[in-house]
Design a protein around this motif. Structure first.
Motif, PDB file in Angstrom:
ATOM      1  N   LEU A 290     -52.220 -76.087 -45.073  1.00  0.00           N
ATOM      2  CA  LEU A 290     -52.731 -76.285 -43.716  1.00  0.00           C
ATOM      3  C   LEU A 290     -51.950 -75.477 -42.691  1.00  0.00           C
ATOM      4  O   LEU A 290     -52.527 -74.908 -41.753  1.00  0.00           O
ATOM      5  N   SER A 291     -50.629 -75.391 -42.859  1.00  0.00           N
ATOM      6  CA  SER A 291     -49.824 -74.581 -41.938  1.00  0.00           C
ATOM      7  C   SER A 291     -50.154 -73.107 -42.085  1.00  0.00           C
ATOM      8  O   SER A 291     -50.234 -72.355 -41.110  1.00  0.00           O
ATOM      9  N   HIS A 292     -50.313 -72.677 -43.327  1.00  0.00           N
ATOM     10  CA  HIS A 292     -50.648 -71.280 -43.581  1.00  0.00           C
ATOM     11  C   HIS A 292     -52.027 -70.937 -43.039  1.00  0.00           C
ATOM     12  O   HIS A 292     -52.267 -69.835 -42.519  1.00  0.00           O
ATOM     13  N   LEU A 293     -52.973 -71.878 -43.172  1.00  0.00           N
ATOM     14  CA  LEU A 293     -54.312 -71.671 -42.645  1.00  0.00           C
ATOM     15  C   LEU A 293     -54.275 -71.520 -41.122  1.00  0.00           C
ATOM     16  O   LEU A 293     -54.951 -70.650 -40.547  1.00  0.00           O
ATOM     17  N   GLU A 294     -53.493 -72.331 -40.454  1.00  0.00           N
ATOM     18  CA  GLU A 294     -53.362 -72.248 -39.001  1.00  0.00           C
ATOM     19  C   GLU A 294     -52.825 -70.879 -38.579  1.00  0.00           C
ATOM     20  O   GLU A 294     -53.342 -70.232 -37.664  1.00  0.00           O
ATOM     21  N   LYS A 295     -51.805 -70.446 -39.290  1.00  0.00           N
ATOM     22  CA  LYS A 295     -51.209 -69.154 -38.951  1.00  0.00           C
ATOM     23  C   LYS A 295     -52.175 -68.013 -39.239  1.00  0.00           C
ATOM     24  O   LYS A 295     -52.245 -67.025 -38.481  1.00  0.00           O
ATOM     25  N   SER A 296     -52.930 -68.119 -40.301  1.00  0.00           N
ATOM     26  CA  SER A 296     -53.871 -67.058 -40.669  1.00  0.00           C
ATOM     27  C   SER A 296     -55.029 -66.976 -39.670  1.00  0.00           C
ATOM     28  O   SER A 296     -55.507 -65.884 -39.348  1.00  0.00           O
ATOM     29  N   ILE A 297     -55.527 -68.132 -39.190  1.00  0.00           N
ATOM     30  CA  ILE A 297     -56.613 -68.123 -38.197  1.00  0.00           C
ATOM     31  C   ILE A 297     -56.150 -67.442 -36.921  1.00  0.00           C
ATOM     32  O   ILE A 297     -56.874 -66.622 -36.326  1.00  0.00           O
ATOM     33  N   LYS A 298     -54.959 -67.754 -36.477  1.00  0.00           N
ATOM     34  CA  LYS A 298     -54.442 -67.113 -35.274  1.00  0.00           C
ATOM     35  C   LYS A 298     -54.287 -65.612 -35.484  1.00  0.00           C
ATOM     36  O   LYS A 298     -54.582 -64.792 -34.599  1.00  0.00           O
ATOM     37  N   TYR A 299     -53.822 -65.261 -36.657  1.00  0.00           N
ATOM     38  CA  TYR A 299     -53.655 -63.838 -36.964  1.00  0.00           C
ATOM     39  C   TYR A 299     -55.012 -63.141 -36.967  1.00  0.00           C
ATOM     40  O   TYR A 299     -55.168 -62.022 -36.456  1.00  0.00           O
ATOM     41  N   MET A 300     -56.032 -63.816 -37.505  1.00  0.00           N
ATOM     42  CA  MET A 300     -57.369 -63.236 -37.552  1.00  0.00           C
ATOM     43  C   MET A 300     -57.938 -63.074 -36.149  1.00  0.00           C
ATOM     44  O   MET A 300     -58.515 -62.024 -35.810  1.00  0.00           O
ATOM     45  N   LEU A 301     -57.790 -64.111 -35.321  1.00  0.00           N
ATOM     46  CA  LEU A 301     -58.314 -64.041 -33.963  1.00  0.00           C
ATOM     47  C   LEU A 301     -57.640 -62.940 -33.153  1.00  0.00           C
ATOM     48  O   LEU A 301     -58.266 -62.331 -32.269  1.00  0.00           O
ATOM     49  N   ASP A 302     -56.394 -62.684 -33.417  1.00  0.00           N
ATOM     50  CA  ASP A 302     -55.696 -61.642 -32.687  1.00  0.00           C
ATOM     51  C   ASP A 302     -56.093 -60.239 -33.125  1.00  0.00           C
ATOM     52  O   ASP A 302     -55.818 -59.253 -32.426  1.00  0.00           O
ATOM     53  N   ASN A 303     -56.776 -60.129 -34.267  1.00  0.00           N
ATOM     54  CA  ASN A 303     -57.060 -58.798 -34.800  1.00  0.00           C
ATOM     55  C   ASN A 303     -58.555 -58.518 -34.971  1.00  0.00           C
ATOM     56  O   ASN A 303     -58.934 -57.574 -35.667  1.00  0.00           O
ATOM     57  N   ILE A 304     -59.444 -59.365 -34.348  1.00  0.00           N
ATOM     58  CA  ILE A 304     -60.886 -59.081 -34.408  1.00  0.00           C
ATOM     59  C   ILE A 304     -61.375 -58.797 -32.994  1.00  0.00           C
ATOM     60  O   ILE A 304     -60.724 -59.148 -32.000  1.00  0.00           O
ATOM     61  N   HIS A 305     -62.574 -58.194 -32.883  1.00  0.00           N
ATOM     62  CA  HIS A 305     -63.124 -57.774 -31.594  1.00  0.00           C
ATOM     63  C   HIS A 305     -64.139 -58.756 -31.039  1.00  0.00           C
ATOM     64  O   HIS A 305     -64.705 -58.523 -29.978  1.00  0.00           O
ATOM     65  N   HIS A 306     -64.360 -59.858 -31.780  1.00  0.00           N
ATOM     66  CA  HIS A 306     -65.299 -60.858 -31.276  1.00  0.00           C
ATOM     67  C   HIS A 306     -64.655 -61.641 -30.145  1.00  0.00           C
ATOM     68  O   HIS A 306     -63.453 -61.894 -30.145  1.00  0.00           O
ATOM     69  N   SER A 307     -65.504 -62.048 -29.169  1.00  0.00           N
ATOM     70  CA  SER A 307     -65.019 -62.945 -28.127  1.00  0.00           C
ATOM     71  C   SER A 307     -65.018 -64.351 -28.680  1.00  0.00           C
ATOM     72  O   SER A 307     -65.592 -64.636 -29.720  1.00  0.00           O
ATOM     73  N   SER A 308     -64.347 -65.224 -27.960  1.00  0.00           N
ATOM     74  CA  SER A 308     -64.231 -66.595 -28.433  1.00  0.00           C
ATOM     75  C   SER A 308     -65.582 -67.299 -28.481  1.00  0.00           C
ATOM     76  O   SER A 308     -65.717 -68.314 -29.134  1.00  0.00           O
ATOM     77  N   TYR A 309     -66.593 -66.776 -27.765  1.00  0.00           N
ATOM     78  CA  TYR A 309     -67.907 -67.439 -27.750  1.00  0.00           C
ATOM     79  C   TYR A 309     -68.883 -66.817 -28.736  1.00  0.00           C
ATOM     80  O   TYR A 309     -69.991 -67.267 -28.857  1.00  0.00           O
ATOM     81  N   SER A 310     -68.440 -65.748 -29.435  1.00  0.00           N
ATOM     82  CA  SER A 310     -69.377 -65.058 -30.332  1.00  0.00           C
ATOM     83  C   SER A 310     -68.991 -65.163 -31.794  1.00  0.00           C
ATOM     84  O   SER A 310     -69.538 -64.442 -32.615  1.00  0.00           O
ATOM     85  N   ILE A 311     -67.973 -66.047 -32.165  1.00  0.00           N
ATOM     86  CA  ILE A 311     -67.585 -66.203 -33.562  1.00  0.00           C
ATOM     87  C   ILE A 311     -68.687 -66.966 -34.279  1.00  0.00           C
ATOM     88  O   ILE A 311     -69.051 -68.074 -33.878  1.00  0.00           O
ATOM     89  N   PRO A 312     -69.193 -66.414 -35.366  1.00  0.00           N
ATOM     90  CA  PRO A 312     -70.310 -67.085 -36.059  1.00  0.00           C
ATOM     91  C   PRO A 312     -69.830 -68.353 -36.747  1.00  0.00           C
ATOM     92  O   PRO A 312     -68.713 -68.431 -37.244  1.00  0.00           O
ATOM     93  N   GLN A 313     -70.675 -69.346 -36.787  1.00  0.00           N
ATOM     94  CA  GLN A 313     -70.337 -70.605 -37.435  1.00  0.00           C
ATOM     95  C   GLN A 313     -70.433 -70.458 -38.952  1.00  0.00           C
ATOM     96  O   GLN A 313     -71.315 -69.752 -39.465  1.00  0.00           O
TER      97      GLN A 313
END
Length: 906
Positions: A290-313
């Motif tokens: 769970l800790s690794h997943l949290e860190k990986s999501i943040k890392y992913m969000l920092d390195n993609i070009h999608h806005s916070s409202y356009s991430i697909p479900q």
């Protein structure tokens, strides 16, 4: 003032936007937590706490499955319609990628598994990530540990066939030239004591691997302690990564129990998350996932070009052919594989994966059970370097601090002597063990004590038809004693079943022989080189030769010479060869002294030459036989080596049955030793004895017809007890005495250290001198005057010299001869004085006094032919009968004088 208000309003707006963005992001990263009824409650609690933490980038929902069927579980998840961006799966995989695994891979949803067993055939999509270290990598640490500890043979006890997967590296790396692994299955619900009895008592193994669940460890160890009397010599490796959390304080186990674990106690870190310190590795892995997943999501969000409202479900876990894979799945997977959690942050250390989703670059810790039955951390193993690092081994003592050891020995002087008067036993073994434990108490273990006992056993050997041993070795193998010490030789056969300390005494095999009793001193030993009949024949020949020489010299004209060389026409010729001179010539020749008179006639010279040749041979033979006779007197037997013994049949030989000496001849490839072994084995009656004392007594009874092979140190002791015994020849081999103890004994190092200290301080030699060399406090040992402890002659008795007691006869002959000569000279002096008195017509007293004065004056070199007269000669007439007797005596003396010619000695 308006400017400050404006800045405050802008900051407030930005904070509200950030909160909305985070809330929106959390709403787009839901996760599943899959558990079973067997999952630990702490694991479910950790998932709930982490998933419901508003500070995290995800939120979650747990699913506790009631059915073991993965297809049913996936349908239930699909029906619930919960969309998941990742699945934390705590269920057992059983080595397969089940329906949940397949669906998550098809839908590109990361599948985070916590079970130890990876799927045999991993999905090609690669969305399954295992947080449990690969079993083939973990098994490397066990293989490395076994190699480091130099295990010779071990048992492999397992609960299920999954053990062969978890420990495949141990099995594959075991060398073929070593003894095979003993595999035994154990049952959590059954009674395994018979299995343990076979492993520990029949197979007598000291190294063991127990691969089982942590919940069953205590049960198995209780069964082991109920079967094994003493567990200090056992080495047990527990493979469960949760074993270090098991409470074993109620079990009295003294062996070396080791376990490896991925986690360490981290109470502070768990307290930060408001969770009590868990015990299962599953919980630690869930927290790290769970800790690794949290860190990986943040890392992913920092390195993609999608806005916070356009991430697909993410899609629901329903794969009906129309559901499209999650578009963000590969990004999250890549983030999970490329992001690592540092050692200081992860509950299981560094969390890092390779491109296939397998855990890499992690560290295992290992702990040992201490005297209080608690595991203590002592080292690490790095999966990258495959090296074990010992950190805190000294903190874990191998044995208990207070213990009384049972030491067994056997009655054998001087090692263990039981006095007949009821005094306590004494001997070399008693003193040696006292010194060893005195050192140990002073330097290492103050609470170690010992008791030396004699169970009435022999050294012992293998029992035919079984794996058991008899005697002292059997006591050690049955764990009835801690140590065995006596004249116990270190051999390869014994060393295969027990351990030995470093040697406390070095020795070799030699021969015990009885010294022939020395002959009584013979003052006439110089006569012995020639037999009695030779001496008699020599005396007869001496007389006959002298007579023959006399006759030949009297008949030979060359031996009649002119007494006055200046008179060319002598009226008389003179012959000097009287019987006296002939005997003097022959005597001087045989004594190699020569003579000042020599024969002149051919016949007499031929007789003399023949006699000289005869005298030369006799003298040379006497001299040679005298030397040989003296050498034979010093040599009690002709056997000087084992080869000499093997080449004769007059003297029999033997050894102690099944002892190390007997085994030496049995296993030797030397033809001489093989011949000796065959001779001992086929002798009738048998020459193999039950012990050394019996062999020594047989040597004494044999009168020099029996040789007994035994260790040189025992021979040296027997020689001090009985001066009739001696050591013959050199040592046939080199061997050592050691203290026997069970295999892998934790006490071995302490014993070795004590022996080394005693050796360096010279105490070992002092103990040997006390029991092997003369001691005035021990009057029971008789003093040998001629031999020292090594069987060598004392310095004041040179074995190569002629002793006075054997040559006193020569001095006696010289003394008797001198006395006889003096008597003859006195008689001759009296006769000569009488002759002078008669011839000159003076009294006998006057003639004696005159001759006496001249003879005792060394300054007088000449004397008158007749002494001066003091009165006229008497003319008294004699009777006719007296005159006739004088006439007959004068005629006899005249004939004898003419034949022997006593008055003419040249």
């Amino acid at each position: 003032m308006d400017r400050f208000k404006l800045l405050f309003i802008l900051a407030l707006v930005l904070q509200i936007c950030q909160i909305k963005a985070i809330t929106s992001a959390r709403s787009q990263f839901p996760i599943w937590g899959l558990f079973t009824r067997l999952s630990d409650d702490k694991t479910v609690e950790v998932f709930r706490k982490f998933a419901n933490d508003s500070r995290r980038s995800y939120f979650g929902k747990e699913k506790i499955s009631r059915s073991p069927d993965s297809f049913t579980v996936s349908l239930e998840m699909c029906d619930e319609g919960f969309r998941s961006s990742a699945i934390v799966d705590a269920r057992p995989t059983r080595g397969i990628c089940d329906n949940v695994c397949l669906r998550s891979n098809k839908l590109q949803i990361p599948h985070l598994t916590l079970d130890w067993e990876p799927a045999v055939s991993a999905p090609k999509e690669g969305f399954t990530i295992s947080y449990y270290p690969p079993p083939d990598v973990i098994s490397k640490v066990y293989a490395t540990y076994i190699k480091k500890k130099d295990w010779d043979r071990f048992s492999f006890m397992y609960e299920d066939e999954g053990s062969f997967i978890r420990l495949q590296e141990v099995i594959n790396t075991w060398e073929n030239d070593k003894k095979p692994i003993l595999f035994k299955k154990i049952y959590p619900e059954g009674d395994n004591r018979e299995t343990f009895k076979h492993v520990f008592k029949v197979a007598r193994l000291s190294y063991h691997i127990i691969d089982c669940k942590a919940d069953n460890i205590k049960k198995y160890l209780e069964e082991i302690t109920s079967v094994v009397n003493y567990t200090a010599y056992q080495n047990i490796l527990l493979t469960s990564l949760d074993a270090y959390t098991v409470d074993l304080t109620s079990i009295n186990i003294e062996g070396n129990v080791t376990t490896w674990h991925l986690t360490m106690e981290q109470k502070d870190k768990w307290a930060d998350n408001r969770i009590d310190n868990p015990k299962k590795i599953e919980t630690y892995l869930a927290a790290d996932a769970l800790s690794h997943l949290e860190k990986s999501i943040k890392y992913m969000l920092d390195n993609i070009h999608h806005s916070s409202y356009s991430i697909p479900q993410p899609p629901p876990l329903c794969y009906d052919g129309r559901t499209q894979p999650w578009e963000m799945g590969p990004n999250l997977r890549d983030a999970l594989l490329s992001t690592n959690t540092a050692i200081s942050q992860g509950f299981t250390g560094n969390v890092e994966f390779d491109d296939k989703g397998k855990r890499v670059n992690f560290m295992l810790h290992y702990s040992k059970l201490n005297n209080e039955s608690q595991f203590v951390y002592v080292g690490n193993w790095n999966s990258t370097t495959d090296k074990i690092e010992d950190i805190n081994l000294n903190y874990v003592p191998d044995v208990k601090s207070n213990i009384t050891f049972r030491v067994v020995t056997r009655k054998e002087a001087p090692y263990y002597i039981v006095p007949k008067n009821g005094d306590p036993p004494k001997g070399y073994v008693i003193d040696l063990m006292d010194e060893i434990f005195k050192y140990i108490r002073e330097k290492e273990h103050p609470g170690w004590f010992h008791v030396v006992e004699d169970p009435g056993l022999k050294v012992g050997g293998p029992i035919e038809g079984s794996r058991r041993w008899s005697g002292l070795i059997g006591e050690i193998l049955e764990h009835k004693a801690h140590f065995a010490i006596s004249d116990l030789t270190i051999t390869s056969e014994r060393n295969a079943v027990v351990d030995f300390s470093i040697p406390f005494m070095s020795l070799g095999i030699s021969m015990l022989f009885k010294v022939d009793p020395p002959p009584d001193p013979d003052m006439f030993s110089f006569v012995n080189p020639l037999s009695t009949d030779v001496w008699l024949y020599l005396a007869v020949v001496y007389i006959i030769t002298s007579l023959v020489l006399l006759i030949c010299a009297r008949m030979s004209q060359e031996d009649w010479v002119n007494p006055h060389p200046c008179d060319r026409n002598p009226k008389q010729l003179q012959n000097i060869w009287s019987l006296y001179n002939c005997m003097w010539l022959t005597m001087g020749s045989i004594m190699t002294q020569g003579c000042d008179i020599l024969p002149r006639g051919a016949g007499s010279r031929w007789i003399a030459g023949t006699w000289w040749f005869f005298a030369m041979i006799v003298t040379a033979s006497y001299t040679a036989n005298m030397s040989t006779f003296m050498s034979n007197n010093r040599r009690s037997n002709n056997i000087e080596s084992a080869k000499d013994l093997s080449e004769q049949t007059a003297v029999s030989y033997g050894a102690m049955l099944n002892g190390s000496t007997h085994k030496f001849f049995q296993n030797s490839n030397d033809p001489v030793y093989q011949k000796l072994y065959q001779g001992m084995s086929t002798a009738n009656p048998t020459t193999l004895t039950a012990n050394n004392d019996e062999g020594m007594e047989r040597v004494l009874r044999s009168k020099g017809k029996f040789v007994f092979f035994m260790e040189s140190t025992t021979i040296e002791y027997f020689m001090q007890q009985d001066c009739r015994l001696k050591m013959v020849g050199g040592k046939l081999d080199s061997k050592d005495y050691g203290i026997a103890m069970p295999k892998n004994s934790p006490h071995r190092m302490a014993i070795n250290n004590a022996i080394l200290d005693l050796q360096e301080k010279g105490k070992l030699q002092d103990l040997k001198n006390k029991w092997w060399v003369k001691d005035p406090d021990r009057p029971d040992i008789k003093e040998c005057q001629n031999d020292d402890s090594n069987g060598k002659k004392e310095k004041n008795e040179d074995s190569g010299s002629v002793q006075m007691k054997n040559t006193s006869g020569i001095f006696l002959v010289l003394g008797v001869g001198g006395i006889l000569g003096f008597i003859v000279a006195i008689i001759g002096f009296f006769l000569h004085s009488h002759e002078i008195a008669v011839k000159e017509g003076i009294s006998y007293k006057e003639a004696l006094a005159s001759e006496w004065r001249v003879s005792l004056d060394p300054r007088v070199l000449s004397k008158p032919a007749a002494p001066p007269r003091s009165a006229a000669p008497s003319i008294k007439s004699t009777s006719p009968s007296r005159e006739r007797s004088r006439s007959r005596a004068a005629s006899v003396l005249s004939f004898a004088q003419s034949f022997i010619n006593l008055n003419e000695v040249y």
